[in-house]
Motif scaffolding. Structure first.
Motif, short mmCIF file in Angstrom:
data_model
loop_
_atom_site.label_atom_id
_atom_site.label_comp_id
_atom_site.label_asym_id
_atom_site.label_seq_id
_atom_site.Cartn_x
_atom_site.Cartn_y
_atom_site.Cartn_z
N GLY A 1 54.47 -14.57 28.79
CA GLY A 1 53.22 -13.62 28.70
C GLY A 1 52.31 -14.34 27.84
N GLY A 2 52.83 -15.34 26.92
CA GLY A 2 52.13 -16.04 25.81
C GLY A 2 51.46 -17.13 26.30
N LYS A 3 50.69 -18.02 25.61
CA LYS A 3 49.73 -18.98 26.06
C LYS A 3 50.71 -20.30 26.33
N ASP A 4 51.97 -20.53 25.77
CA ASP A 4 52.40 -21.70 26.08
C ASP A 4 53.09 -21.77 27.43
N SER A 5 54.03 -20.71 27.62
CA SER A 5 54.73 -20.55 28.79
C SER A 5 53.69 -20.42 29.92
N LEU A 6 52.69 -19.67 29.87
CA LEU A 6 51.89 -19.71 30.98
C LEU A 6 50.99 -20.99 31.28
N SER B 1 56.10 -4.79 25.58
CA SER B 1 56.78 -5.49 26.87
C SER B 1 56.13 -4.86 27.93
N ASP B 2 55.27 -3.88 27.99
CA ASP B 2 54.70 -3.34 28.96
C ASP B 2 53.42 -4.45 29.31
N VAL B 3 52.82 -4.71 28.35
CA VAL B 3 51.59 -5.74 28.23
C VAL B 3 52.03 -6.99 28.85
N ALA B 4 52.88 -7.55 28.07
CA ALA B 4 53.65 -8.81 28.38
C ALA B 4 53.98 -8.97 29.82
N ARG B 5 54.65 -8.03 30.44
CA ARG B 5 54.99 -7.81 31.90
C ARG B 5 53.78 -8.02 32.66
N LYS B 6 52.71 -7.14 32.56
CA LYS B 6 51.72 -6.97 33.32
C LYS B 6 50.82 -8.30 33.37
N THR B 7 50.84 -8.98 32.15
CA THR B 7 50.26 -10.43 31.95
C THR B 7 50.94 -11.57 33.05
N VAL B 8 51.97 -11.50 32.92
CA VAL B 8 52.78 -12.55 33.65
C VAL B 8 52.75 -12.15 35.15
#
Ligand code: AMP
Ligand code: FES
Ligand code: ZN
Length: 299
Positions: free
Chosen positions: A56-61, A87-94
């Protein structure tokens, strides 16, 4: 400053390449760097099924975006750690990123795997970040192997790689130096692992994410006291500012001339066999992650 390729007004200055680029030429430059990494390190074969670990961070996306723009058809993997407040924010972003682009996403839910990180933190008396890292790598490998992927890609960039190399060098940690590479072959029950962003800095991936409208999360993990290798990254940034290009030559030089010397001394590798519970490689009967799961089930 003018764009090196088209002479329009530059929007991104890259001192290490003695160049500036307009948005369009910067995107092309970025993709070219990823393509060069993949070609030079023979990371991906034409028929390979690619799994990309998406935090969900810039690098992997940015990596997922770059691979699709280069014509690959990668599948995303998000490990939902179940950490409140992040984790909720990360999952939703992905999930949003993949659904907007029509990309397939696999979510590995650590609650369902019997490994929610807050519970692990309560029960295991070792630093949570290293156990959590182990659990994530276990999930990456297990999904990659069980679902028939040929290669697992992560978003590690040049800053991550040089900071890790610097830390390993300060300790002359031969085993870790032998194992540090942007492209590790499949062996001993581990999937092939690649880091196609290894030639690009954190600034460059952030610029690419911004210029391709990627919405990423910056929410830090509440359990970690800051990003890893922060002090080493700051030192290397000073070096790079004084002498542009130092980081890539430090890392490429290590891959060409340093690593081979350590690889040959890597003879005392542990004998690995499949874990009796999950089948992943381990030197004991049950792997470390299955032992953590059992500890959580006992109480
Ligand atoms: P980090 O160790 O947090 O710097 O992350 C390094 C790389 O591991 C990221 O670029 C991602 O490719 C991957 N990664 C980290 N956390 C996750 C996660 N929760 N789910 C999937 N991939 C992750
Ligand atoms: Fe694993 Fe913070 S992300 S402990
Ligand atoms: Zn196991």
């Amino acid at each position: 400053m003018k764009c090196r390729r088209c002479k329009a007004l530059a929007a991104v200055a890259l001192p290490s390449h003695h160049a500036g680029f307009c948005p369009d030429c910067f995107r092309k430059f970025f993709l070219k760097q990823v393509e060069t990494a993949i070609r030079r390190k023979k990371m991906i074969l034409p028929e390979d099924k690619i799994l990309v670990a998406l935090s969900g961070g810039k690098d992997s996306l940015a990596l997922m975006e770059a691979l699709t723009r280069l014509g690959y058809q990668p599948v995303g993997l998000h490990v939902d750690l179940k950490i409140p407040g992040s984790s909720d924010v990360a999952r939703k972003t992905v999930e949003d990123f993949c659904s907007r682009r029509g990309l397939r996403l696999i979510v590995a839910d650590m609650e369902e795997w019997g490994l929610p990180i807050p519970e692990v933190r309560r029960k295991v008396k070792r630093p949570i970040c290293s156990i959590c890292g182990k659990i994530k790598r276990h999930a990456f490998n297990r999904i990659a192997l069980e679902q028939g992927f040929d290669v697992l890609a992560t978003g590690h960039n040049l800053d991550d790689e040089t900071a890790r190399l610097f830390a390993n060098t300060l300790r002359w940690d031969e085993a870790h130096m032998a194992g540090q590479s942007p492209s590790l072959p499949a062996e001993n029950g581990f999937a092939r692992k690649i880091k196609p962003l290894y030639r690009l800095s954190e600034f460059e991936t952030a610029a690419f994410a911004f210029l391709t409208d990627i919405e990423y999360t910056t929410a830090p993990c509440p359990y970690s006291r800051g990003a890893s290798f922060t002090a080493h990254k700051a030192l290397l940034a000073q070096l790079e500012a004084r002498s542009p290009g130092s980081k890539i030559s430090f890392y490429e030089g290590f891959l060409e001339r340093g690593r081979p010397a350590f690889q040959n001394r890597d003879s005392d590798k542990e004998q690995l066999a499949p874990c009796q519970y999950c089948g992943m490689p381990t030197s004991a009967g049950a792997c470390g992650v299955c032992r953590v799961r059992q500890l959580l089930q006992q109480s």
